[in-house]
Design a protein around this motif. Structure first.
Motif, short mmCIF file in Angstrom:
data_model
loop_
_atom_site.label_atom_id
_atom_site.label_comp_id
_atom_site.label_asym_id
_atom_site.label_seq_id
_atom_site.Cartn_x
_atom_site.Cartn_y
_atom_site.Cartn_z
N SER A 139 9.66 7.65 -9.79
CA SER A 139 10.31 8.88 -9.31
C SER A 139 9.31 9.99 -9.01
CB SER A 139 11.33 9.36 -10.35
OG SER A 139 10.67 9.59 -11.59
N GLU A 140 8.05 9.83 -9.45
CA GLU A 140 7.07 10.88 -9.18
C GLU A 140 6.76 11.03 -7.70
OE1 GLU A 140 4.78 7.09 -9.96
OE2 GLU A 140 6.49 8.15 -10.84
N MET A 141 7.18 10.02 -6.90
CA MET A 141 6.96 10.13 -5.46
C MET A 141 7.98 11.06 -4.81
SD MET A 141 6.01 6.23 -4.37
CE MET A 141 4.62 5.38 -5.08
N ILE A 142 8.99 11.49 -5.58
CA ILE A 142 9.99 12.44 -5.06
C ILE A 142 9.69 13.79 -5.71
CG2 ILE A 142 12.44 12.96 -4.84
CD1 ILE A 142 12.97 9.99 -5.28
N GLU A 188 22.21 16.48 2.65
CA GLU A 188 21.00 15.99 3.30
C GLU A 188 20.50 14.72 2.61
OE1 GLU A 188 18.08 19.02 3.35
OE2 GLU A 188 19.22 20.36 4.68
N ASP A 189 19.64 13.96 3.36
CA ASP A 189 19.11 12.70 2.83
C ASP A 189 17.97 12.97 1.87
OD1 ASP A 189 20.85 11.27 4.39
OD2 ASP A 189 19.45 11.09 6.07
N LEU A 190 17.83 12.08 0.90
CA LEU A 190 16.72 12.14 -0.04
C LEU A 190 15.49 11.51 0.61
CD1 LEU A 190 15.60 12.68 -2.90
CD2 LEU A 190 16.40 10.39 -3.52
N ILE A 191 14.43 12.31 0.77
CA ILE A 191 13.21 11.83 1.43
C ILE A 191 12.05 11.99 0.47
CG2 ILE A 191 11.65 12.12 3.38
CD1 ILE A 191 13.98 13.26 4.96
N PRO A 192 11.43 10.87 0.04
CA PRO A 192 10.27 10.96 -0.85
C PRO A 192 9.03 11.40 -0.08
CG PRO A 192 10.68 8.69 -0.29
CD PRO A 192 11.79 9.48 0.34
N ASP A 193 8.02 11.84 -0.82
CA ASP A 193 6.76 12.23 -0.19
C ASP A 193 5.92 11.00 0.17
OD1 ASP A 193 7.43 14.85 -0.46
OD2 ASP A 193 6.47 15.06 -2.41
N LYS A 194 6.02 9.95 -0.65
CA LYS A 194 5.24 8.73 -0.42
C LYS A 194 6.14 7.52 -0.62
CE LYS A 194 0.94 10.78 -2.15
NZ LYS A 194 -0.15 10.65 -3.16
N LEU A 195 5.68 6.39 -0.07
CA LEU A 195 6.46 5.16 -0.21
C LEU A 195 5.50 3.97 -0.15
CD1 LEU A 195 9.49 4.48 -0.48
CD2 LEU A 195 9.50 3.95 1.96
N LYS A 196 5.79 2.97 -0.98
CA LYS A 196 4.95 1.76 -0.97
C LYS A 196 5.48 0.79 0.09
CE LYS A 196 2.58 -1.46 -4.00
NZ LYS A 196 2.33 -1.88 -5.39
N ASN A 201 0.85 -1.18 0.00
CA ASN A 201 0.00 0.00 0.00
C ASN A 201 0.89 1.24 0.00
OD1 ASN A 201 -2.58 -1.35 0.21
ND2 ASN A 201 -2.00 -1.82 2.34
N ILE A 202 0.52 2.24 -0.79
CA ILE A 202 1.29 3.49 -0.83
C ILE A 202 0.82 4.37 0.33
CG2 ILE A 202 1.76 5.58 -2.16
CD1 ILE A 202 1.45 3.92 -4.69
N SER A 203 1.75 4.76 1.18
CA SER A 203 1.43 5.54 2.38
C SER A 203 2.29 6.79 2.41
CB SER A 203 1.70 4.72 3.64
OG SER A 203 0.96 3.52 3.63
N PRO A 204 1.79 7.89 3.03
CA PRO A 204 2.62 9.08 3.24
C PRO A 204 3.87 8.71 4.03
CG PRO A 204 0.32 9.54 3.71
CD PRO A 204 0.42 8.06 3.53
N ILE A 205 4.97 9.41 3.75
CA ILE A 205 6.25 9.03 4.34
C ILE A 205 6.23 9.11 5.86
CG2 ILE A 205 7.23 11.36 4.24
CD1 ILE A 205 8.99 7.99 3.50
N GLU A 206 5.40 10.03 6.43
CA GLU A 206 5.38 10.18 7.88
C GLU A 206 4.70 8.98 8.56
OE1 GLU A 206 2.05 12.70 6.08
OE2 GLU A 206 4.21 12.40 5.80
N ARG A 207 3.97 8.14 7.81
CA ARG A 207 3.33 6.97 8.40
C ARG A 207 4.15 5.70 8.23
NH1 ARG A 207 -3.06 7.51 6.68
NH2 ARG A 207 -3.43 9.59 7.62
N VAL A 208 5.23 5.81 7.49
CA VAL A 208 6.05 4.62 7.23
C VAL A 208 6.93 4.34 8.44
CG1 VAL A 208 7.85 3.64 5.77
CG2 VAL A 208 6.03 5.04 4.75
N ARG A 209 6.86 3.11 8.93
CA ARG A 209 7.65 2.72 10.09
C ARG A 209 8.86 1.86 9.72
NH1 ARG A 209 5.32 6.26 11.54
NH2 ARG A 209 3.75 6.51 13.19
#
Length: 499
Positions: free
Chosen positions: A105-108, A116-124, A83-91
């Motif tokens: 790449s559209e998730m970035i 600095e680290d590369l942080i996407p907006d969403k992640l599966k 499931n694709i979730s917002p990055i702040e909900r990914v554990r």
């Protein structure tokens, strides 16, 4: 056992009725009782000849361990869902999540600053879920249910027939006799099926086997895997022979059990019903139940009026009177020459028979006394054996206690010796350590005195410096001890002129 008991009572009842002397008053009373209540008399007997075959029970009992083993294999397959979730909900980020991000790449949506680290907006996010509803487990559940139904169908029919067995008898008598009314009612219900004869016991054992198999299958269906399979779609025949069902030892037995049960065309048992109903009773039975009523009246009189001693005295007097009459009649006939050899023989045999009855009674009493005495002797032997054993145990206890005390004392002495030896060795160790430190200090002093290159070891560290202090102390002790000896020699040489 049932037939033997009934044979004894049949013989005893015939002798009982033959002994009864018919009188006018007893005949009248018996007639009143036998004629009364005929319309209420009822007797019924329902029984089954049941034979349960062993083939299907043996087959199911042999398969039950394999059914349980197949369940315990816990066969499953892993189902992965993402499931694709917002990055702040990914554990937790897995490798699959990173691979998916590399393809999308559209998730970035923003580039990080340098460093600095590369942080996407969403992640599966992928989750693995265990699914036990594999085909083999569904087949296993189906076969267990099929075996349960196979057993229950037969058990229901056999058990119903087994419970239907009954023997019932009911009648009531109400007679107006001179002096008052007599009322007697009897209702008998016997569901033993014959006091547990051999055939009944065999059927009972097989019913217990069926109940045991049914309980085992119920236990298997209550296991967690089978409860989960109850929620999944049940497999339907025919069974597809997968590799597991063909190769796995336990699943092979599951399929073999299904093949056996599905091709079993017999009932697995036979039963024949026998039913007999009588109302009113036939004349012979009417006479016998009349004697039962009078026997009950006798018991009521004997114990209700405490007449046992009186009845026994009358019995003994009557026996003597009968014996005297027989003897007088025999003597009269013998004196008149009216006795044939056969009559003499019959008389003597009657006397012998009476004596035999008395001897048999005495023999039974003697046998009972001998059994009691044998039991007492055996109890005495057991008592003597127990007393001897108690004495032996007490002696062994005292010996063990003495041995333990001696061993404890020896261990204490050994411990004291080891303690002294340890103290002595510790002192020797300390003396040796002091000498080693003195020698180490002397060596360092000599090296300093003669300008020999110093040791590589850094002596300024805490542990090394403390050890250096101890070496100095050891050397000072050595110096002080030798200085005392030197002072004595100086005094002798300078003050007293001695060498």
């Amino acid at each position: 056992m049932y037939d033997a008991i009934m044979d004894q009572y049949h013989r005893a009842l015939k002798r009982f009725r033959a002994e009864l002397t018919e009188t006018k008053s007893s005949a009248k009373l018996k007639g009143l009782i036998s004629r009364n209540g005929r319309h209420d008399e009822r007797l019924s007997d329902v029984s089954y000849d049941i034979k349960i075959e062993d083939d299907w029970m043996d087959r199911i009992e042999a398969a039950i361990p394999h059914l349980e083993a197949a369940i315990r294999e816990d066969r499953q397959f892993i189902k992965s869902e993402g499931n694709i979730s917002p990055i702040e909900r990914v554990r937790k980020v897995s490798r699959s999540s990173v691979e998916h991000l590399a393809r999308h790449s559209e998730m970035i949506t923003h580039v990080p600053e340098e460093g600095e680290d590369l942080i996407p907006d969403k992640l599966k996010v992928y989750e693995n879920e265990s699914n036990y509803a594999v085909y083999e487990n569904r087949v296993l559940y189906m076969v267990i249910c099929y075996a349960r139904d196979f057993i229950d169908h037969r058990y229901f029919r056999i058990n119903n027939a087994w419970k239907e067995r009954s023997a019932e008898m009911e009648f009531s008598k109400k007679v107006s006799a001179p002096g008052g009314a007599i009322s007697f009612e009897l209702k008998l219900s016997d569901n033993t099926g014959g006091f547990g004869d051999d055939e009944a016991q065999e059927v009972g054992r097989k019913i217990a086997r069926i109940e045991g198999m049914s309980g085992s299958l119920a236990m298997l269906l209550n296991m967690p895997l089978m409860r989960e399979m109850a929620l999944a779609p049940m497999a339907t025949p025919p069974i597809t022979r997968t590799n597991v069902l063909r190769m796995d030892t336990h699943f092979k037995e599951v399929v073999a059990l299904y093949d056996f049960l599905s091709s079993y065309e017999k009932d697995g048992f036979t039963m024949e019903k026998r039913e007999n109903r009588i109302s009113p009773f036939p004349s012979e039975m009417e006479e016998e139940i009349t004697e039962l009523v009078l026997t009950s009246m006798y018991l009521n009189f004997k114990y209700g009026k405490n007449a046992a001693d009186e009845l026994e005295a009358n019995y003994q007097a009557e026996e003597k009177h009968r014996e005297e009459e027989r003897r007088q009649r025999f003597e009269e006939l013998y004196a008149s020459g009216g006795l044939s050899a056969e009559q003499v023989r019959e008389y003597l045999l009657s006397i012998i028979e009476d004596r035999d009855d008395e001897i048999e009674i005495l023999r039974r009493k003697l046998a009972e006394a001998e059994r009691v005495q044998a039991a007492l002797d055996e109890a005495g032997i057991r008592q003597k054996t127990l007393e001897d054993r108690v004495k032996q145990v007490l002696a062994e206890k005292e010996a063990v206690a003495g041995r333990l005390a001696a061993e404890k004392k020896q261990e204490m002495l050994r411990a004291e010796g080891l303690e002294k030896e340890a103290a002595m060795l510790k002192q020797v160790q300390m003396d040796q350590l002091t000498r080693n430190r003195y020698l180490e200090a002397r060596l360092i002093g000599l090296m300093e005195a003669y300008g020999i290159e110093k040791p590589v070891k850094d002596m300024t560290e805490k542990e090394a410096f403390l050890e250096l202090e101890k070496e100095r102390e050891a050397f000072e002790q050595f110096y002080t001890r030798n200085w005392k000896g030197a002072k004595k020699k100086i005094r002798k040489r300078i003050l007293w002129g001695r060498k």
